[in-house]
Design a protein around this motif. Structure first.
Motif, PDB file in Angstrom:
ATOM      1  N   ARG A 214       1.090  -1.265   0.140  1.00  0.00           N
ATOM      2  CA  ARG A 214       0.141  -0.284  -0.177  1.00  0.00           C
ATOM      3  C   ARG A 214       0.706   1.365   0.210  1.00  0.00           C
ATOM      4  N   TRP A 215       1.985   1.353   0.725  1.00  0.00           N
ATOM      5  CA  TRP A 215       2.410   2.802   0.961  1.00  0.00           C
ATOM      6  C   TRP A 215       3.553   2.416  -0.456  1.00  0.00           C
ATOM      7  N   THR A 218       1.636   4.641  -2.537  1.00  0.00           N
ATOM      8  CA  THR A 218       1.601   5.291  -2.459  1.00  0.00           C
ATOM      9  C   THR A 218       2.762   6.495  -2.533  1.00  0.00           C
ATOM     10  N   TRP A 242      -5.022   5.095   4.922  1.00  0.00           N
ATOM     11  CA  TRP A 242      -3.748   5.123   5.749  1.00  0.00           C
ATOM     12  C   TRP A 242      -2.922   5.822   5.738  1.00  0.00           C
ATOM     13  N   VAL A 243      -3.448   7.243   4.744  1.00  0.00           N
ATOM     14  CA  VAL A 243      -2.772   8.640   4.616  1.00  0.00           C
ATOM     15  C   VAL A 243      -4.144   9.651   5.323  1.00  0.00           C
TER      16      VAL A 243
END
Length: 278
Positions: A214-215, A218, A242-243
């Motif tokens: 995910r990161w 991103t 997650w942000v």
């Protein structure tokens, strides 16, 4: 031989006008073969239909994907595909810059008064892109009523900004690859990797993947900003991200920022172009 960048400054209006004239000429050439044009458009629709069928099969089996219902998944899919069509219709030739360099076409472009990038983009049209755009709009037309999103001017405006931002974001990534082609000449693998990442991960809620991926999608490769963040914001799902929610709502700005950076990188690389015939 080193190809200098023309010092002639062209205003945005003049640049757009030149692009429109050259694109219109390319379109007229393409329309001479209307059967081929029609088959390309249908081919684009069929290809994207296969991707949608895969998503439909998963929904038929599990009913939701990452907690997202069918209408919500269709909104996400429609956002990504429409944005993909919006960038590929005018800018699809970014996928073939390495070919133009290998064939020394870039040498000719450097001697003409029009901008090099404008000439590259109008080498020819990619009719299959019209199928992508038509398919994306069709999916959005079904998804918007299904999700019962508000028709308020603010949300409609945000949807349009999200589509434009996502198109610019995807275009910026391919412009970076095109810039690298000026030095490396062979960038097909990078182009295919970018396309595969969008096709593999862009159609699904990224929450279904692990934190590391995910990161990565991103920060390292900003695919999350293309469709997932805007869709989550529109659907009121920004709490699952997650942000911070403000980052999701500001996702369209990422495309504007990245395309500006990518264009500067393109200009820098072009200043160091060396002809393949030297």
């Amino acid at each position: 031989m080193t190809g200098p960048v023309s010092g002639r400054v062209s205003g945005p209006v003049r640049t757009v006008r030149i692009w429109a004239l050259l694109a219109a000429a390319a379109l007229r050439a393409q329309l001479r073969h209307r059967a081929d044009l029609a088959f390309c458009v249908l081919g684009g629709l069929a290809f994207q239909g296969v991707g949608l069928a895969v998503v439909g099969t998963l929904l038929a089996r599990f009913h939701t994907i990452g907690g997202w219902r069918p209408g919500e998944i269709m909104l996400l899919y429609g956002l990504r595909l429409t944005a993909h069509g919006l960038w590929t219709v005018p800018f699809a030739q970014l996928l073939n810059v390495d070919q133009a360099i290998q064939q020394a076409e870039l040498d000719r472009y450097l001697t003409r008064p029009a901008g090099v990038l404008v000439q590259l983009l109008t080498r020819q049209l990619a009719p299959v892109s019209l199928g992508d755009l038509a398919g994306g709009l069709a999916v959005l037309a079904v998804a918007l009523p299904a999700t019962r999103l508000s028709r308020s001017p603010a949300l409609v405006g945000y949807l349009l900004l999200a589509l434009a931002g996502a198109a610019l974001l995807e275009a910026s990534l391919h412009l970076v690859t095109a810039a690298l082609a000026v030095r490396l000449a062979h960038t097909t693998a990078l182009t295919l990797t970018t396309d595969n990442l969008f096709n593999t991960f862009g159609n699904y809620p990224l929450r279904i993947f692990g934190p590391g991926l995910r990161w990565a999608l991103t920060a390292a490769f900003p695919l999350a900003f293309a469709a997932y963040f805007p869709a989550a914001a529109l659907l009121g799902r920004d709490g699952e991200l997650w942000v911070p929610p403000t980052v999701a709502w500001a996702a369209p700005a990422a495309g504007v920022l990245l395309v500006a950076v990518a264009y500067r990188f393109w200009r820098y690389q072009l200043a160091h172009y060396a002809s393949s015939g030297s």
